[in-house]
Design a protein around this motif. Structure first.
Motif, PDB file in Angstrom:
ATOM      1  N   SER A 170      25.190   1.208   4.783  1.00 50.09           N
ATOM      2  CA  SER A 170      24.347   0.157   4.199  1.00 50.09           C
ATOM      3  C   SER A 170      22.887   0.529   4.451  1.00 50.09           C
ATOM      4  CB  SER A 170      24.662  -1.200   4.830  1.00 50.09           C
ATOM      5  OG  SER A 170      25.980  -1.593   4.532  1.00 50.09           O
ATOM      6  N   ALA A 171      22.106   0.629   3.386  1.00 56.03           N
ATOM      7  CA  ALA A 171      20.723   1.093   3.512  1.00 56.03           C
ATOM      8  C   ALA A 171      19.735   0.021   3.067  1.00 56.03           C
ATOM      9  CB  ALA A 171      20.518   2.364   2.689  1.00 56.03           C
ATOM     10  N   PHE A 172      18.685  -0.144   3.869  1.00 56.46           N
ATOM     11  CA  PHE A 172      17.634  -1.124   3.587  1.00 56.46           C
ATOM     12  C   PHE A 172      16.284  -0.413   3.616  1.00 56.46           C
ATOM     13  CE2 PHE A 172      21.203  -3.448   5.200  1.00 56.46           C
ATOM     14  CZ  PHE A 172      21.226  -4.637   4.479  1.00 56.46           C
ATOM     15  N   SER A 173      15.507  -0.563   2.536  1.00 62.16           N
ATOM     16  CA  SER A 173      14.226   0.127   2.420  1.00 62.16           C
ATOM     17  C   SER A 173      13.075  -0.853   2.586  1.00 62.16           C
ATOM     18  CB  SER A 173      14.136   0.823   1.061  1.00 62.16           C
ATOM     19  OG  SER A 173      13.004   1.654   1.014  1.00 62.16           O
ATOM     20  N   LEU A 174      12.174  -0.550   3.507  1.00 66.63           N
ATOM     21  CA  LEU A 174      11.075  -1.462   3.816  1.00 66.63           C
ATOM     22  C   LEU A 174      10.037  -1.545   2.695  1.00 66.63           C
ATOM     23  CD1 LEU A 174      12.403  -1.104   6.677  1.00 66.63           C
ATOM     24  CD2 LEU A 174      10.118  -1.522   7.597  1.00 66.63           C
ATOM     25  N   GLU A 175      10.052  -0.580   1.747  1.00 64.78           N
ATOM     26  CA  GLU A 175       9.141  -0.693   0.607  1.00 64.78           C
ATOM     27  C   GLU A 175       9.472  -1.907  -0.261  1.00 64.78           C
ATOM     28  OE1 GLU A 175       9.600   3.902   0.882  1.00 64.78           O
ATOM     29  OE2 GLU A 175      10.822   2.150   1.300  1.00 64.78           O
ATOM     30  N   LEU A 176      10.731  -2.361  -0.195  1.00 68.45           N
ATOM     31  CA  LEU A 176      11.194  -3.444  -1.064  1.00 68.45           C
ATOM     32  C   LEU A 176      11.068  -4.819  -0.417  1.00 68.45           C
ATOM     33  CD1 LEU A 176      14.428  -1.703  -2.406  1.00 68.45           C
ATOM     34  CD2 LEU A 176      12.157  -1.732  -3.434  1.00 68.45           C
ATOM     35  N   LEU A 177      10.467  -4.867   0.743  1.00 69.94           N
ATOM     36  CA  LEU A 177      10.298  -6.134   1.448  1.00 69.94           C
ATOM     37  C   LEU A 177       9.544  -7.127   0.571  1.00 69.94           C
ATOM     38  CD1 LEU A 177      10.830  -6.918   4.586  1.00 69.94           C
ATOM     39  CD2 LEU A 177       8.351  -6.758   4.771  1.00 69.94           C
ATOM     40  N   PRO A 178      10.058  -8.329   0.360  1.00 70.61           N
ATOM     41  CA  PRO A 178       9.326  -9.298  -0.471  1.00 70.61           C
ATOM     42  C   PRO A 178       8.043  -9.750   0.220  1.00 70.61           C
ATOM     43  CG  PRO A 178      11.239 -10.335   0.551  1.00 70.61           C
ATOM     44  CD  PRO A 178      11.347  -8.873   0.849  1.00 70.61           C
ATOM     45  N   ARG A 179       7.011 -10.000  -0.580  1.00 66.51           N
ATOM     46  CA  ARG A 179       5.717 -10.411  -0.027  1.00 66.51           C
ATOM     47  C   ARG A 179       5.681 -11.924   0.118  1.00 66.51           C
ATOM     48  NH1 ARG A 179       1.824  -6.290   0.252  1.00 66.51           N
ATOM     49  NH2 ARG A 179       2.905  -4.314  -0.046  1.00 66.51           N
ATOM     50  N   ILE A 180       6.271 -12.404   1.206  1.00 67.82           N
ATOM     51  CA  ILE A 180       6.282 -13.836   1.517  1.00 67.82           C
ATOM     52  C   ILE A 180       5.829 -14.005   2.957  1.00 67.82           C
ATOM     53  CG2 ILE A 180       8.098 -14.401  -0.164  1.00 67.82           C
ATOM     54  CD1 ILE A 180      10.139 -14.292   2.068  1.00 67.82           C
ATOM     55  N   SER A 181       5.530 -15.231   3.344  1.00 65.65           N
ATOM     56  CA  SER A 181       4.972 -15.470   4.679  1.00 65.65           C
ATOM     57  C   SER A 181       5.924 -15.037   5.787  1.00 65.65           C
ATOM     58  CB  SER A 181       4.603 -16.950   4.836  1.00 65.65           C
ATOM     59  OG  SER A 181       5.734 -17.787   4.634  1.00 65.65           O
ATOM     60  N   ARG A 182       7.233 -15.163   5.564  1.00 64.95           N
ATOM     61  CA  ARG A 182       8.211 -14.799   6.593  1.00 64.95           C
ATOM     62  C   ARG A 182       8.183 -13.321   6.938  1.00 64.95           C
ATOM     63  NH1 ARG A 182      13.999 -15.769   4.878  1.00 64.95           N
ATOM     64  NH2 ARG A 182      14.409 -14.826   6.917  1.00 64.95           N
TER      65      ARG A 182
END
Length: 370
Positions: free
Chosen positions: A113-125
């Protein structure tokens, strides 16, 4: 649970995904941290420092990946590394999915399972998880240091017995995180700084740092979350026409319109660069995504009519100590979303994890935008 921190394989990568401080935090969550020997060498972190923080240091990739539950890294892995990753393990990093489709498909095929930090949504959290911003801030700083070192003049005004030396003029295109970092650094060095951004809301931030905001008679281009939206070629052409005089008067120009998952816009054409003085310098922070000038070459310095165009693809790697420190904090905060008690849980109902997920349970979940 075992967390693996590999040695980065890219020859120009100096950062590491965990520093001793983040190892201590992970140990506090009952995680066993294993570091590949010399993983921190580029950031001047010794194996002994990791051992003192409570990590185990191993000498081979095979031993590192064996039975690992979580894998933290900076850049994408090599295919040979993927073959060693256990099925069901979770990989976090700046995986550059738009440029590494084959790597992502390979990860899915082996059940990682791979998660890419470039795709992080731009929200306050996600502010504490935003690796693109943390690295861009450092790149903005370093762009000025790099550019200043190549100028044939000093940055600040200097009064001498032989007369007064006028300060250098710096023009920053884009007042996002990288641009603001560049503006602040250039001002600290005593330069006269001007900046332009398609978002008029950036004016207050630019002026708060002591720079002049250049306003053009163009419609503002505000995107979601306060970020700049993509511009039409007609808009860009008009922008380039209006900015030519500012470019011509600058000693150092820094362009910051990088697109992590797409081609960077051309902000400086060859004809605009023709108007600049010999000895001027351009630092293009968008080199990795194609460049903001027509003459940029990624990873190279181009000399054109006495003007230097610097295409360093990742200036954050020039300050690896602080880059690794901030990046490891971003990773740890993302990691916290995956840990539930004494186990790892991938909850794709969470909007953050869902947005970042490239593949899970053998399925490719991410598709590039058309």
């Amino acid at each position: 649970m075992k967390v693996a921190i590999p040695n980065e394989q890219s020859p120009n990568e100096t950062r590491v995904a965990a520093v001793p401080d983040s190892v201590v935090k992970m140990k506090g969550k009952q995680l066993d941290v294993v570091i590949e020997s010399n993983a921190g060498q580029g950031a001047f972190i010794s194996d002994i420092a990791y051992l003192d923080a409570g990590a185990k240091v191993v000498s081979t990739s095979q031993e590192l990946y064996e039975d690992s539950d979580l894998i933290l890294r900076v850049g994408p892995p090599q295919e040979s590394e993927i073959e060693m990753m256990p099925k069901g393990s979770i990989l976090l990093g700046l995986l550059q999915p738009a440029h590494n489709g084959q790597i992502i498909a390979k990860l899915a095929s082996v059940g990682v399972s791979a998660f890419s930090l470039e795709l992080l949504p731009r929200i306050s959290r996600t502010q504490s998880m935003d690796a693109l911003s943390s690295q861009a801030a450092l790149a903005g700083y370093q762009s000025v240091i790099t550019g200043a070192s190549r100028l044939p003049k000093i940055m600040p005004m200097l009064m001498t017995a032989a007369g007064t030396l006028v300060p250098a003029r710096v023009f920053v295109l884009g007042a996002g995180v990288a641009g603001l970092g560049a503006i602040a650094t250039a001002r600290r060095l005593g330069a006269i700084v001007e900046a332009f951004d398609v978002r008029r809301a950036a004016r207050e931030e630019v002026e708060s740092l002591g720079a002049k905001f250049v306003e053009l008679p163009l419609e503002a281009a505000e995107g979601a979350g306060g970020y700049a939206s993509a511009q039409s070629e007609e808009y860009l052409a008009k922008q380039r026409e209006l900015l030519t005089t500012k470019i011509a008067n600058a000693d150092l120009v820094i362009t910051t319109a990088a697109i992590p998952l797409g081609r960077a816009p051309i902000l400086l054409t060859k004809s605009m660069i023709d108007e600049m003085r010999a000895g001027s310098v351009i630092v293009d922070l968008a080199a990795q995504s194609g460049g903001n000038t027509e003459l940029t070459k990624e990873g190279e310095d181009v000399t054109y009519r006495g003007i230097t165009i610097i295409g360093e693809s990742n200036l954050a790697t020039k300050v690896p100590s602080h880059a690794s420190q901030t990046y490891s904090r971003n990773l740890f905060n993302v990691l916290s979303l995956l840990i539930s008690g004494d186990s790892v849980s991938v909850n794709l109902e969470d909007e953050i994890l869902s947005a970042m997920c490239l593949c899970h349970d053998g399925q490719l979940l991410w598709k590039p935008k058309a």
